[in-house]
Design a protein around this motif. Sequence first.
Motif, PDB file in Angstrom:
ATOM      1  N   ALA A  50      -1.854  12.379  -6.151  1.00 36.79           N
ATOM      2  CA  ALA A  50      -3.160  12.339  -5.491  1.00 36.79           C
ATOM      3  C   ALA A  50      -3.297  11.157  -4.551  1.00 36.79           C
ATOM      4  CB  ALA A  50      -4.268  12.299  -6.546  1.00 36.79           C
ATOM      5  N   ALA A  51      -2.576  10.080  -4.827  1.00 37.08           N
ATOM      6  CA  ALA A  51      -2.694   8.872  -4.005  1.00 37.08           C
ATOM      7  C   ALA A  51      -1.475   7.991  -4.208  1.00 37.08           C
ATOM      8  CB  ALA A  51      -3.967   8.098  -4.368  1.00 37.08           C
ATOM      9  N   ALA A  52      -1.229   7.130  -3.236  1.00 38.83           N
ATOM     10  CA  ALA A  52      -0.167   6.125  -3.331  1.00 38.83           C
ATOM     11  C   ALA A  52      -0.783   4.764  -3.011  1.00 38.83           C
ATOM     12  CB  ALA A  52       0.966   6.430  -2.360  1.00 38.83           C
ATOM     13  N   VAL A  53      -0.538   3.803  -3.898  1.00 38.35           N
ATOM     14  CA  VAL A  53      -1.110   2.465  -3.756  1.00 38.35           C
ATOM     15  C   VAL A  53       0.042   1.465  -3.803  1.00 38.35           C
ATOM     16  CG1 VAL A  53      -2.794   0.820  -4.669  1.00 38.35           C
ATOM     17  CG2 VAL A  53      -3.150   3.280  -5.017  1.00 38.35           C
ATOM     18  N   SER A  54      -0.017   0.458  -2.954  1.00 38.97           N
ATOM     19  CA  SER A  54       1.090  -0.509  -2.898  1.00 38.97           C
ATOM     20  C   SER A  54       0.593  -1.940  -2.837  1.00 38.97           C
ATOM     21  CB  SER A  54       1.948  -0.234  -1.660  1.00 38.97           C
ATOM     22  OG  SER A  54       3.002  -1.187  -1.545  1.00 38.97           O
ATOM     23  N   SER A  55       1.374  -2.814  -3.447  1.00 41.59           N
ATOM     24  CA  SER A  55       1.260  -4.245  -3.167  1.00 41.59           C
ATOM     25  C   SER A  55       1.485  -4.437  -1.673  1.00 41.59           C
ATOM     26  CB  SER A  55       2.332  -5.000  -3.964  1.00 41.59           C
ATOM     27  OG  SER A  55       2.652  -6.234  -3.365  1.00 41.59           O
ATOM     28  N   PRO A  56       0.864  -5.439  -1.064  1.00 41.34           N
ATOM     29  CA  PRO A  56       1.063  -5.647   0.377  1.00 41.34           C
ATOM     30  C   PRO A  56       2.442  -6.180   0.755  1.00 41.34           C
ATOM     31  CG  PRO A  56      -0.302  -7.392  -0.542  1.00 41.34           C
ATOM     32  CD  PRO A  56      -0.126  -6.385  -1.629  1.00 41.34           C
ATOM     33  N   LEU A  57       3.242  -6.595  -0.219  1.00 43.52           N
ATOM     34  CA  LEU A  57       4.519  -7.230   0.102  1.00 43.52           C
ATOM     35  C   LEU A  57       5.548  -6.219   0.606  1.00 43.52           C
ATOM     36  CD1 LEU A  57       4.744  -9.879  -2.749  1.00 43.52           C
ATOM     37  CD2 LEU A  57       3.978 -10.165  -0.390  1.00 43.52           C
ATOM     38  N   GLN A  58       6.405  -6.691   1.498  1.00 46.18           N
ATOM     39  CA  GLN A  58       7.347  -5.835   2.219  1.00 46.18           C
ATOM     40  C   GLN A  58       8.212  -4.988   1.294  1.00 46.18           C
ATOM     41  OE1 GLN A  58       9.780  -7.996   5.030  1.00 46.18           O
ATOM     42  NE2 GLN A  58      11.270  -6.338   5.250  1.00 46.18           N
ATOM     43  N   ARG A  59       8.725  -5.578   0.222  1.00 44.12           N
ATOM     44  CA  ARG A  59       9.655  -4.844  -0.639  1.00 44.12           C
ATOM     45  C   ARG A  59       8.990  -3.661  -1.327  1.00 44.12           C
ATOM     46  NH1 ARG A  59       8.632  -9.983  -2.369  1.00 44.12           N
ATOM     47  NH2 ARG A  59       8.052 -10.462  -4.540  1.00 44.12           N
ATOM     48  N   CYS A  60       7.697  -3.739  -1.581  1.00 41.27           N
ATOM     49  CA  CYS A  60       6.985  -2.602  -2.174  1.00 41.27           C
ATOM     50  C   CYS A  60       6.724  -1.515  -1.134  1.00 41.27           C
ATOM     51  CB  CYS A  60       5.669  -3.064  -2.795  1.00 41.27           C
ATOM     52  SG  CYS A  60       5.873  -4.001  -4.316  1.00 41.27           S
ATOM     53  N   ARG A  61       6.314  -1.921   0.055  1.00 39.69           N
ATOM     54  CA  ARG A  61       6.067  -0.936   1.113  1.00 39.69           C
ATOM     55  C   ARG A  61       7.355  -0.209   1.485  1.00 39.69           C
ATOM     56  NH1 ARG A  61       5.063  -3.326   5.441  1.00 39.69           N
ATOM     57  NH2 ARG A  61       5.034  -5.535   4.871  1.00 39.69           N
ATOM     58  N   GLU A  62       8.476  -0.937   1.507  1.00 41.07           N
ATOM     59  CA  GLU A  62       9.766  -0.294   1.800  1.00 41.07           C
ATOM     60  C   GLU A  62      10.156   0.685   0.695  1.00 41.07           C
ATOM     61  OE1 GLU A  62      12.007  -3.742   4.489  1.00 41.07           O
ATOM     62  OE2 GLU A  62      12.525  -3.503   2.374  1.00 41.07           O
ATOM     63  N   THR A  63       9.812   0.366  -0.538  1.00 37.16           N
ATOM     64  CA  THR A  63      10.154   1.247  -1.656  1.00 37.16           C
ATOM     65  C   THR A  63       9.422   2.570  -1.561  1.00 37.16           C
ATOM     66  OG1 THR A  63      10.624  -0.635  -3.109  1.00 37.16           O
ATOM     67  CG2 THR A  63      10.112   1.465  -4.179  1.00 37.16           C
ATOM     68  N   LEU A  64       8.165   2.546  -1.151  1.00 36.10           N
ATOM     69  CA  LEU A  64       7.382   3.784  -1.073  1.00 36.10           C
ATOM     70  C   LEU A  64       7.612   4.573   0.210  1.00 36.10           C
ATOM     71  CD1 LEU A  64       3.844   2.979  -2.560  1.00 36.10           C
ATOM     72  CD2 LEU A  64       5.769   4.168  -3.632  1.00 36.10           C
ATOM     73  N   ARG A  65       8.231   3.971   1.225  1.00 36.39           N
ATOM     74  CA  ARG A  65       8.367   4.649   2.512  1.00 36.39           C
ATOM     75  C   ARG A  65       9.057   6.011   2.424  1.00 36.39           C
ATOM     76  NH1 ARG A  65       5.524   5.913   5.879  1.00 36.39           N
ATOM     77  NH2 ARG A  65       4.700   3.801   5.686  1.00 36.39           N
ATOM     78  N   HIS A  77      -2.412   3.319   0.369  1.00 39.87           N
ATOM     79  CA  HIS A  77      -3.481   2.336   0.250  1.00 39.87           C
ATOM     80  C   HIS A  77      -2.864   1.001  -0.178  1.00 39.87           C
ATOM     81  CE1 HIS A  77      -6.426   5.672   0.254  1.00 39.87           C
ATOM     82  NE2 HIS A  77      -5.519   6.288  -0.482  1.00 39.87           N
ATOM     83  N   THR A  78      -3.279  -0.073   0.449  1.00 42.30           N
ATOM     84  CA  THR A  78      -2.787  -1.404   0.089  1.00 42.30           C
ATOM     85  C   THR A  78      -3.780  -2.084  -0.843  1.00 42.30           C
ATOM     86  OG1 THR A  78      -1.625  -1.617   2.199  1.00 42.30           O
ATOM     87  CG2 THR A  78      -2.064  -3.643   0.978  1.00 42.30           C
ATOM     88  N   GLU A  79      -3.244  -2.671  -1.920  1.00 37.94           N
ATOM     89  CA  GLU A  79      -4.094  -3.308  -2.926  1.00 37.94           C
ATOM     90  C   GLU A  79      -3.596  -4.722  -3.182  1.00 37.94           C
ATOM     91  OE1 GLU A  79      -6.539  -4.648  -4.913  1.00 37.94           O
ATOM     92  OE2 GLU A  79      -7.081  -2.509  -5.018  1.00 37.94           O
ATOM     93  N   GLU A  80      -4.365  -5.699  -2.720  1.00 40.35           N
ATOM     94  CA  GLU A  80      -3.979  -7.099  -2.853  1.00 40.35           C
ATOM     95  C   GLU A  80      -3.847  -7.533  -4.313  1.00 40.35           C
ATOM     96  OE1 GLU A  80      -3.321  -9.384  -0.548  1.00 40.35           O
ATOM     97  OE2 GLU A  80      -3.871  -8.324   1.301  1.00 40.35           O
ATOM     98  N   CYS A 153       2.958   1.015  -6.512  1.00 36.96           N
ATOM     99  CA  CYS A 153       4.192   0.231  -6.422  1.00 36.96           C
ATOM    100  C   CYS A 153       3.867  -1.252  -6.490  1.00 36.96           C
ATOM    101  CB  CYS A 153       4.944   0.547  -5.135  1.00 36.96           C
ATOM    102  SG  CYS A 153       6.585  -0.214  -5.060  1.00 36.96           S
ATOM    103  N   SER A 154       4.449  -1.940  -7.471  1.00 38.90           N
ATOM    104  CA  SER A 154       4.135  -3.345  -7.687  1.00 38.90           C
ATOM    105  C   SER A 154       5.383  -4.095  -8.143  1.00 38.90           C
ATOM    106  CB  SER A 154       2.977  -3.463  -8.701  1.00 38.90           C
ATOM    107  OG  SER A 154       2.525  -4.788  -8.800  1.00 38.90           O
ATOM    108  N   HIS A 155       5.195  -5.148  -8.912  1.00 37.83           N
ATOM    109  CA  HIS A 155       6.243  -6.117  -9.235  1.00 37.83           C
ATOM    110  C   HIS A 155       6.438  -6.226 -10.751  1.00 37.83           C
ATOM    111  CE1 HIS A 155       5.894  -7.455  -5.020  1.00 37.83           C
ATOM    112  NE2 HIS A 155       4.613  -7.146  -5.199  1.00 37.83           N
ATOM    113  N   GLY A 156       7.582  -6.791 -11.141  1.00 37.30           N
ATOM    114  CA  GLY A 156       7.963  -6.826 -12.544  1.00 37.30           C
ATOM    115  C   GLY A 156       6.925  -7.424 -13.468  1.00 37.30           C
ATOM    116  N   ASP A 157       6.475  -8.651 -13.185  1.00 39.18           N
ATOM    117  CA  ASP A 157       5.528  -9.308 -14.082  1.00 39.18           C
ATOM    118  C   ASP A 157       4.171  -8.606 -14.079  1.00 39.18           C
ATOM    119  OD1 ASP A 157       7.332 -11.144 -15.013  1.00 39.18           O
ATOM    120  OD2 ASP A 157       6.652 -12.801 -13.748  1.00 39.18           O
TER     121      ASP A 157
END
Length: 239
Positions: A50-65, A77-80, A153-157
């Motif tokens: 239904a939706a895709a949300v990403s951390s603003p950092l480059q490595r996350c945006r590249e992962t979802l591309r 959608h970008t989520e700080e 899409c986010s980060h390990g911690d």
Amino acid sequence: MATLILVRHGRSTANTEGVLAGRMPGVRLDERGAAQAAALPARLAGVPLAAAVSSPLQRCRETLRPLLDARPGLALHTEERISECDYGDWSGRKLAELSDEPLMEVVQQHPSAAAFPGGESMRAMQARAVDAVREWNARVTAEHGDDAVYVMCSHGDIIKSLVADALGMHLDLFQRISVDPCSLTAIRYTRLRPFLLRLGDTGDFASLAPRDKEQGAAHGKGAGRDGGAAEVGGGAGAP
């Protein structure tokens, strides 16, 4: 309520260099990370999103591309608030060097008391991420219904802290959780409780193979399952 699929970004240049990237600009996927991202559309082919949300950092945006390219109607959608932990003065430093810092023992054993110099505390990191997920759950459910599934899409911690929240675990236990690069973690939220459906699923068991001593040393003293310490930032996954 909606089901959330958490994707950790693919392996990055910082992961392979043993660097704690934090929010440093210019950290991209390495060759293996790009291949992991390219495989993501097939792994999620049977799931209506239904939706895709990403951390603003480059490595996350590249992962979802690749996933977005495969699904032209899926908006990003970008989520700080799901951005990487702000490691402050630790950002950009080698994990092998940081392992000797007195604060690292606190990060490992009592993370709810850990605050990074010039950065944020791990409690603040978890709180903002949990707030973001709660709001996105409500938004996606309101727009698409209780059976909706969305990807974030986010980060390990960040992902580890969200899993701890879903399981009702204190943050001091979250270092017991491990999520490899480009792994999928699924949580179904309901009115009364969340259900953890998948945790760190890569479909690849190579990360269970023994790690050589040199690789472990490069990522910090006792890093990963071999030495009993958690890999701050999430680690590079299988060699």
